[in-house]
Structure formats: structure tokens, C-alpha cells
Write a protein that holds these residues in place. Structure first.
Motif, PDB file in Angstrom:
ATOM      1  N   ILE A 159      50.638  30.686  54.168  1.00  0.00           N
ATOM      2  CA  ILE A 159      49.841  29.874  53.252  1.00  0.00           C
ATOM      3  C   ILE A 159      48.496  30.545  52.992  1.00  0.00           C
ATOM      4  CG2 ILE A 159      48.617  27.681  53.018  1.00  0.00           C
ATOM      5  CD1 ILE A 159      50.927  26.351  54.489  1.00  0.00           C
ATOM      6  N   ASP A 160      47.878  31.049  54.058  1.00  0.00           N
ATOM      7  CA  ASP A 160      46.587  31.738  53.885  1.00  0.00           C
ATOM      8  C   ASP A 160      46.744  32.972  52.993  1.00  0.00           C
ATOM      9  OD1 ASP A 160      45.430  29.860  55.511  1.00  0.00           O
ATOM     10  OD2 ASP A 160      45.550  31.083  57.330  1.00  0.00           O
ATOM     11  N   ARG A 161      47.841  33.689  53.173  1.00  0.00           N
ATOM     12  CA  ARG A 161      48.061  34.880  52.359  1.00  0.00           C
ATOM     13  C   ARG A 161      48.255  34.510  50.891  1.00  0.00           C
ATOM     14  NH1 ARG A 161      52.888  39.356  53.308  1.00  0.00           N
ATOM     15  NH2 ARG A 161      52.315  40.745  51.593  1.00  0.00           N
ATOM     16  N   ILE A 162      49.035  33.447  50.642  1.00  0.00           N
ATOM     17  CA  ILE A 162      49.258  33.013  49.258  1.00  0.00           C
ATOM     18  C   ILE A 162      47.943  32.580  48.619  1.00  0.00           C
ATOM     19  CG2 ILE A 162      50.344  31.232  47.839  1.00  0.00           C
ATOM     20  CD1 ILE A 162      52.709  31.301  49.773  1.00  0.00           C
ATOM     21  N   GLU A 163      47.158  31.806  49.354  1.00  0.00           N
ATOM     22  CA  GLU A 163      45.878  31.358  48.810  1.00  0.00           C
ATOM     23  C   GLU A 163      44.956  32.533  48.538  1.00  0.00           C
ATOM     24  OE1 GLU A 163      44.430  28.595  51.655  1.00  0.00           O
ATOM     25  OE2 GLU A 163      45.714  26.932  50.973  1.00  0.00           O
ATOM     26  N   GLY A 164      44.960  33.513  49.457  1.00  0.00           N
ATOM     27  CA  GLY A 164      44.124  34.692  49.245  1.00  0.00           C
ATOM     28  C   GLY A 164      44.543  35.488  48.024  1.00  0.00           C
ATOM     29  N   GLU A 165      45.869  35.694  47.869  1.00  0.00           N
ATOM     30  CA  GLU A 165      46.360  36.435  46.706  1.00  0.00           C
ATOM     31  C   GLU A 165      46.095  35.670  45.412  1.00  0.00           C
ATOM     32  OE1 GLU A 165      47.416  39.451  46.678  1.00  0.00           O
ATOM     33  OE2 GLU A 165      47.425  39.724  48.860  1.00  0.00           O
ATOM     34  N   THR A 166      46.221  34.346  45.470  1.00  0.00           N
ATOM     35  CA  THR A 166      45.944  33.540  44.276  1.00  0.00           C
ATOM     36  C   THR A 166      44.481  33.649  43.874  1.00  0.00           C
ATOM     37  OG1 THR A 166      47.698  31.982  44.899  1.00  0.00           O
ATOM     38  CG2 THR A 166      46.060  31.222  43.296  1.00  0.00           C
ATOM     39  N   ARG A 192      40.297  35.923  40.317  1.00  0.00           N
ATOM     40  CA  ARG A 192      39.106  36.757  40.091  1.00  0.00           C
ATOM     41  C   ARG A 192      39.399  37.895  39.117  1.00  0.00           C
ATOM     42  NH1 ARG A 192      38.622  35.902  45.728  1.00  0.00           N
ATOM     43  NH2 ARG A 192      39.589  37.950  46.136  1.00  0.00           N
ATOM     44  N   LEU A 193      40.575  38.498  39.261  1.00  0.00           N
ATOM     45  CA  LEU A 193      40.942  39.569  38.329  1.00  0.00           C
ATOM     46  C   LEU A 193      41.086  39.044  36.904  1.00  0.00           C
ATOM     47  CD1 LEU A 193      43.558  41.544  40.474  1.00  0.00           C
ATOM     48  CD2 LEU A 193      41.241  42.268  39.861  1.00  0.00           C
ATOM     49  N   GLU A 194      41.653  37.854  36.769  1.00  0.00           N
ATOM     50  CA  GLU A 194      41.804  37.281  35.428  1.00  0.00           C
ATOM     51  C   GLU A 194      40.448  36.981  34.812  1.00  0.00           C
ATOM     52  OE1 GLU A 194      44.289  33.685  33.226  1.00  0.00           O
ATOM     53  OE2 GLU A 194      44.520  34.070  35.379  1.00  0.00           O
ATOM     54  N   GLU A 195      39.521  36.475  35.615  1.00  0.00           N
ATOM     55  CA  GLU A 195      38.167  36.232  35.101  1.00  0.00           C
ATOM     56  C   GLU A 195      37.510  37.541  34.684  1.00  0.00           C
ATOM     57  OE1 GLU A 195      36.074  34.176  38.112  1.00  0.00           O
ATOM     58  OE2 GLU A 195      37.209  32.299  37.893  1.00  0.00           O
ATOM     59  N   SER A 196      37.715  38.577  35.491  1.00  0.00           N
ATOM     60  CA  SER A 196      37.148  39.879  35.142  1.00  0.00           C
ATOM     61  C   SER A 196      37.740  40.411  33.846  1.00  0.00           C
ATOM     62  CB  SER A 196      37.392  40.867  36.282  1.00  0.00           C
ATOM     63  OG  SER A 196      36.915  42.155  35.962  1.00  0.00           O
ATOM     64  N   VAL A 197      39.042  40.232  33.667  1.00  0.00           N
ATOM     65  CA  VAL A 197      39.690  40.674  32.429  1.00  0.00           C
ATOM     66  C   VAL A 197      39.127  39.917  31.228  1.00  0.00           C
ATOM     67  CG1 VAL A 197      41.881  40.689  31.170  1.00  0.00           C
ATOM     68  CG2 VAL A 197      41.803  41.467  33.535  1.00  0.00           C
ATOM     69  N   ASP A 198      38.935  38.616  31.387  1.00  0.00           N
ATOM     70  CA  ASP A 198      38.381  37.824  30.283  1.00  0.00           C
ATOM     71  C   ASP A 198      36.965  38.296  29.927  1.00  0.00           C
ATOM     72  OD1 ASP A 198      40.684  36.347  30.169  1.00  0.00           O
ATOM     73  OD2 ASP A 198      39.925  34.735  31.452  1.00  0.00           O
TER      74      ASP A 198
END
Length: 301
Positions: free
Chosen positions: A97-104, A109-115
Motif C-alpha cells: 500500500i505504501d509503495r502504491i501511494e508513493g508511486e501515485t 507530481r510528474l503530471e503537474e510538472s508536465v502541465d
């Protein structure tokens, strides 16, 4: 002197005295042979065959008791092993669960950077074109390509599965190519809706917040509809920017609009269309062209 004839000695005979219970011979026989010989032989045969010993009922009870003890032992051992393994399983689940939350979070953050980068690129393009006196063309290209956010009048079309998705509205399943279909909205239905809106004069279209471009694809994965590989869930809200009244009328009178109406009448698929004064559509997530190249104008000598 005449001797007397010698007589042989007389041998005395010892007589065993009689038993005191000699007169009770019958009772003595019963006491000495309390078990009949036939019973004794039968018991010996059972013992030799392995069937002697405890009665059947007692043996059955002992066997049942032994089985219950064994079952209880197995359950106890299983419970002990489960208690031992439970902390490890819980720890692995928490780590996952921690890994999924971290990857999400990283993906967000990457999507915000792309925007942000996209907005920066668009601003620089507009600035460069305005210096050359061609800013209006840049804005038009951004709208038509889906690279920028847009707003304006248009229509809102909501398409949803039938209430009973197992069958159509008339109780008959919808089928194509031998495969059973239902009152569920399919990818081909949404393809026709979107194409009909473009043909009717829409200038920008989105489905559930996903902006459509010339590179967009509407596909299916099982019962899910994917728009640019992103799954959508019903109801499907389609926003189309254009001349609202004219766009609504032209779409409903088109072949694709009549197709959607037939789905509603025959299979219970729910639709609702309305005219809106101002709609806001987001920019497309990707407008990268990998193959096409612009044609450069060459001056004549």
C-alpha cells in the motif's frame, strides 16, 4: 532240627486317602472348567484373526475419539501457523500500500510538472507568434489541436447504461457477430457519438474530462471504455463547444444522433442532451506528433 519253611515277606500297599470334596465331583468340574471349550476355541480363533479383544462398539468409539483428537491437532497447528504468518502478510500488505501511494504521488507530481511545462511552452509560442503578428493563428491551432484549455457555449450530452444492463429495454439482448451484447454502452457507441458531434460542428470535445484530439482513440478493455488508454466509468458526460442550439439540432438529426436515439428506444440506454451557455474543457494530456512533418514553403527564384 527241622526248619520252618520261610514265607515271603508281605508288601504293604499305600492307599491315597480320598479327597474331601470327592462327593462334590460335579461342582468341582464346573469350577475347574468354568468356560465351555467351544467358547474358548472361538475366543482363540478371534484372537488369532485379530478380531478379538475389545467389542466393536468400544473400538468404534475409540476410533472416533482418535479421529477427533487428530482433527483438533491439525486445526490447532493450522491456527498456530496462521498466527505466525499473519504479521508477515500484514507487513507485506502495508508495504505494498505504501509503495502504491508513493508511486501515485510521484505520478501526480510528474503530471503537474508536465502541465506546467506545457503551459510554459504554449506561452512562449504565443509570445513568439505575437512578435511576428501571427498570434491569432497560434490560438486557433491550440484550440483545434486540443493543446490549450477552452471555454464557450455548446452542448452537454450524458450517455449511461440501461438500468438493467443484462438485457435491452425490450428484454432482448443486443448482439453483433454472434457475441451477446447488452444495454451497456460500448466503445463503438461513443465513437459514433463523438464523430457525430464533430460532423455537426463541434470545435472541441471531451468525455468525462478527457479532451479529444485528432490523435485520440476510443477503445474497449472488457466492459470498460478507454479514452487515450485511460479507463472511464458511466455515466459518460460529453461536452462539445460550439453553437449550442445549432449543434444540438444538427446532431440529433444526424445519422449518429438517430443511432443513439435507437439505442435508447430499443435497449434502454439512457441519454440526455442540453444546451449550455459556457463550458470549460481542459487541454489534452498529449498532442505529440511522431510522424507528420510540416510543409515548408519554398520561394521561387
Amino acid at each position: 532240627m527241622c526248619g520252618m519253611p520261610q514265607q515271603p515277606p508281605v508288601r504293604s500297599t499305600f492307599t491315597r486317602p480320598a479327597r474331601p470334596d470327592a462327593s462334590m465331583s460335579l461342582l468341582t468340574n464346573v469350577m475347574d472348567h468354568s468356560l465351555d471349550d467351544g467358547y474358548a476355541e472361538a475366543a482363540a480363533r478371534k484372537k488369532a484373526d485379530g478380531t478379538g479383544g475389545l467389542p466393536k462398539t468400544l473400538r468404534a468409539k475409540l476410533g472416533l475419539a482418535a479421529g477427533l483428537v487428530l482433527a483438533a491437532l491439525v486445526v490447532t497447528v493450522g491456527a498456530a501457523q496462521a498466527r505466525v504468518a499473519a504479521p508477515a502478510v500484514a507487513k507485506e500488505r502495508e508495504e505494498l500500500i505504501d509503495r502504491i501511494e508513493g508511486e501515485t504521488s510521484a505520478a501526480d507530481r510528474l503530471e503537474e510538472s508536465v502541465d506546467q511545462l506545457r503551459e510554459d511552452v504554449s506561452a512562449r509560442q504565443r509570445e513568439a507568434l505575437e512578435k511576428n503578428g501571427d498570434g491569432g493563428r497560434s490560438d486557433l491551432m491550440g484550440i483545434l489541436s486540443g493543446a490549450v484549455e477552452v471555454h464557450g457555449p455548446g452542448v452537454k450530452l450524458v450517455v449511461n447504461d440501461a438500468k438493467d444492463t443484462g438485457t435491452g429495454g425490450d428484454g432482448q439482448p443486443r448482439g453483433t457477430s454472434g457475441f451477446a451484447d447488452t444495454g451497456r454502452v460500448r466503445d463503438r457507441d461513443m465513437q459514433r457519438v463523438v464523430n457525430g458531434l464533430w460532423e455537426s460542428g463541434a470545435e472541441a470535445v471531451s468525455i468525462n474530462g478527457q479532451r479529444l484530439t485528432a490523435l485520440s482513440a476510443i477503445r474497449a478493455a472488457g466492459d470498460a471504455i478507454l479514452v487515450d488508454n485511460r479507463p472511464l466509468v458511466p455515466p459518460y458526460t460529453v461536452l462539445a463547444v460550439g453553437d449550442g442550439e445549432r449543434l444540438s439540432t444538427r446532431f440529433q438529426d444526424s445519422a449518429d444522433g438517430l443511432y443513439l436515439h435507437a439505442l435508447q428506444e430499443n435497449y434502454g440506454i439512457r441519454t440526455a442532451i442540453s444546451v449550455a451557455d459556457d463550458l470549460e474543457l481542459p487541454a489534452a494530456t498529449s498532442v505529440i506528433v511522431r510522424t507528420a512533418q510540416p510543409i515548408t514553403e519554398k520561394g521561387t527564384s
